[in-house]
Design a protein around this motif. Sequence first.
Motif, PDB file in Angstrom:
ATOM      1  N   GLN A   1       0.998  -0.242  -4.379  1.00  0.00           N
ATOM      2  CA  GLN A   1       0.324   1.037  -4.563  1.00  0.00           C
ATOM      3  C   GLN A   1       1.210   2.203  -4.145  1.00  0.00           C
ATOM      4  N   TYR A   2       2.019   2.000  -3.142  1.00  0.00           N
ATOM      5  CA  TYR A   2       2.966   3.040  -2.714  1.00  0.00           C
ATOM      6  C   TYR A   2       3.891   3.408  -3.866  1.00  0.00           C
ATOM      7  N   TYR A   3       4.424   2.390  -4.542  1.00  0.00           N
ATOM      8  CA  TYR A   3       5.280   2.631  -5.695  1.00  0.00           C
ATOM      9  C   TYR A   3       4.502   3.300  -6.822  1.00  0.00           C
ATOM     10  N   ASP A   4       3.317   2.775  -7.137  1.00  0.00           N
ATOM     11  CA  ASP A   4       2.539   3.313  -8.254  1.00  0.00           C
ATOM     12  C   ASP A   4       2.169   4.780  -8.039  1.00  0.00           C
ATOM     13  N   GLN A   5       1.831   5.142  -6.810  1.00  0.00           N
ATOM     14  CA  GLN A   5       1.364   6.495  -6.542  1.00  0.00           C
ATOM     15  C   GLN A   5       2.489   7.491  -6.255  1.00  0.00           C
ATOM     16  N   TRP A   6       3.632   6.994  -5.762  1.00  0.00           N
ATOM     17  CA  TRP A   6       4.625   7.929  -5.245  1.00  0.00           C
ATOM     18  C   TRP A   6       6.015   7.792  -5.845  1.00  0.00           C
ATOM     19  N   SER A   7       6.217   6.888  -6.804  1.00  0.00           N
ATOM     20  CA  SER A   7       7.551   6.818  -7.408  1.00  0.00           C
ATOM     21  C   SER A   7       7.841   8.111  -8.162  1.00  0.00           C
TER      22      SER A   7
ATOM     23  N   HIS B   1       8.372  12.683  -3.608  1.00  0.00           N
ATOM     24  CA  HIS B   1       8.956  12.742  -2.265  1.00  0.00           C
ATOM     25  C   HIS B   1       7.886  12.407  -1.226  1.00  0.00           C
ATOM     26  N   PRO B   2       7.561  11.122  -1.055  1.00  0.00           N
ATOM     27  CA  PRO B   2       6.515  10.765  -0.086  1.00  0.00           C
ATOM     28  C   PRO B   2       6.999  10.873   1.349  1.00  0.00           C
ATOM     29  N   SER B   3       6.036  10.929   2.255  1.00  0.00           N
ATOM     30  CA  SER B   3       6.320  10.925   3.686  1.00  0.00           C
ATOM     31  C   SER B   3       5.686   9.686   4.302  1.00  0.00           C
ATOM     32  N   ASP B   4       5.899   9.497   5.599  1.00  0.00           N
ATOM     33  CA  ASP B   4       5.290   8.370   6.291  1.00  0.00           C
ATOM     34  C   ASP B   4       3.764   8.489   6.285  1.00  0.00           C
ATOM     35  N   ARG B   5       3.260   9.704   6.275  1.00  0.00           N
ATOM     36  CA  ARG B   5       1.811   9.894   6.231  1.00  0.00           C
ATOM     37  C   ARG B   5       1.237   9.358   4.919  1.00  0.00           C
ATOM     38  N   ASP B   6       1.963   9.551   3.821  1.00  0.00           N
ATOM     39  CA  ASP B   6       1.506   9.054   2.523  1.00  0.00           C
ATOM     40  C   ASP B   6       1.482   7.524   2.504  1.00  0.00           C
ATOM     41  N   PHE B   7       2.519   6.921   3.071  1.00  0.00           N
ATOM     42  CA  PHE B   7       2.554   5.457   3.114  1.00  0.00           C
ATOM     43  C   PHE B   7       1.436   4.913   3.998  1.00  0.00           C
ATOM     44  N   LEU B   8       1.262   5.495   5.172  1.00  0.00           N
ATOM     45  CA  LEU B   8       0.256   5.008   6.104  1.00  0.00           C
ATOM     46  C   LEU B   8      -1.152   5.158   5.521  1.00  0.00           C
ATOM     47  N   HIS B   9      -1.378   6.236   4.790  1.00  0.00           N
ATOM     48  CA  HIS B   9      -2.675   6.439   4.149  1.00  0.00           C
ATOM     49  C   HIS B   9      -3.011   5.260   3.232  1.00  0.00           C
ATOM     50  N   ILE B  10      -2.027   4.809   2.455  1.00  0.00           N
ATOM     51  CA  ILE B  10      -2.253   3.681   1.545  1.00  0.00           C
ATOM     52  C   ILE B  10      -2.462   2.395   2.329  1.00  0.00           C
TER      53      ILE B  10
END
Length: 611
Positions: A461-467, A470-479
């Motif tokens: 999902q991290y790849y699908d939503q943010w490829s 410019h994601p941050s650690d907050r974006d990854f942790l949210h997922i």
Amino acid sequence: MKKSAAILFAFIISQFHAQQGAYYQQSAKYKMDIDVNAEKFTYQGNQTLEYTNNSPDELHVVYFHLYWNAFKPNSMMDQRVAGQGKNGDSRLQKDGVSRLASIPKDQEGAQNIHWIKQNGKTLKFEIQETIMKVYLAEPIKPNSTTTFTMDWDAVIPQQIRRSGRNNKEGVDMTMTQWYPKIAEYDYDGWATFDYIGREFHAPFSDFDVTIKINKDYVIGAGGILENPAEVKGYDTNAKIKADKNKATWKWTAKNMLDFAWSADRDYVVKSFDVPQGPKVFLVYQNNEKTKVWEEAQPYITKYFQLMNSHFGKYIYPTYAFIQGGDGGMEYGMCTMILGEAKDIKGLMGLMAHEGAHSWYQQMLATNESMRPWMDEGFTSYAENYVMYQLFPEDLPNPFAHSLDAYRNFIKKGIEEPAVWLGDHHDNGTAYTYASYVKGELYLVQLGYIMGEQNLVETLKQYYDQWSMKHPSDRDFLHIAQKVSGMDLKWFQNYWINTTKTIDYGIKDVKYEAKSTTITLVNNGQVPMPIDFSIITTDKKIVNYQIPMNMTHTWKEKDIYGDFKTMAYWPWTQKEYSITVPYTKSQLSAVGIDFSQRMADINLQDNFVEVK
């Protein structure tokens, strides 16, 4: 409403809207004409840059990176290397002394800006070593595009780190971070860190690059070669077009962070297609030291297939492995690596790491100067995951070597928090462990906490939503929290912002007539849920999950087995007892974390054999 109250209310509302603002990212289109003087290791450059401001802010200045200005005596990079002494990057030193201090005057790096214009108007600018601040003739309004033109010349520096002339393997020119590159602008403002030798950040950009160079040279680059029939190395039937003994190379690339290339007269070029992409190019000096490259094709093919299936599809049409670095360094659609390798596993380890940066530096383009652990660490995780498939080892998990290295490193007492900025670590080894190892183990620990199947889904999902963002650690942790249903903020704070460690153990085992009670103890500073298991005398394994209260939920299964869920272990509680319905005669062993994924710094008290 009183005026003071109204002002406060308006401020709160503005802050709310700022936090809830829609995501945006800047974009750029470069058109460059480069004329290389190979004998003098210089070049003339002319650039047109279309820059689009997709932010809600009106911009009155812009910044460019001039990385090569760092490669000279008494530069900030030289000062930093000298100040760190033997604790710094060994590649920048010789006998503990900065190599930059002895660069001859005629081999100092330089990017000399002749002029820069905005929509035809000459601009004022100032050079702050590796940063150029440009004062605009007219503001760049939100959702508008402006055009910069620029003329400059450059001196290719002595090869010290990543870029430069005549590297130790005899490659003539490694052209990385070689042009005036516009800085990234986002919610955090301009990303204008001085270049001290570590990481980079940039907006996604399109490139149209024309390079004129002596016709005897072969160029390897991250991009699409538009005229292979007119230059050396890519087409056996090529008819080299030369003007005054110079051939013209035309390269394009879309939606990349940078454009890098390397040139040498002894390069050979080999290529092959990975099913479902990409087309892979190997550009290297074909000699006795590089003969292992001949074995690489099947491994590289499987590598991209594994990466595509597990971490998301590589979206670019090509990728080039180029002999041109001082170790390995990733760029858009290519990497620069050393050519010499003892065996195919060693070569593939380097290729696997640098190639994985295409996911966790290019397509998922975090600000690696601010969060190097998300770039280097996630890349190291992918590297070790794939290498475990390519070269299977008798290990409890693909990350066992990294876990052992981390445990040994902790004993040195020099750890620095992963949250530190990349260039601001005081110790080179501490930077490596904070960014590469702890960043990798961040994912390993998440897999342990929430279950590997949830980690796999989180990465997907991290790849699908943010490829291509410019994601941050907050974006990854949210997922990760959404996928697992767990609160994981506590873990990220401990693991990334501190140097506290995990250390659980078995304190006591008490055998009863119909059961056995095991007392566990937390000797560390980082609380964790605990996988506890028993092995019966008939070789049966029973797994128990002891949730840690701050997650507020627990995993019920993992690829390492299903779990029986026990009562919470509050993070404030030192000891915890678990009673299992097995007698001493029925038990063979009891232990913590049979999968050996938890980064417990002392494994000696995690396992008890029942005799």
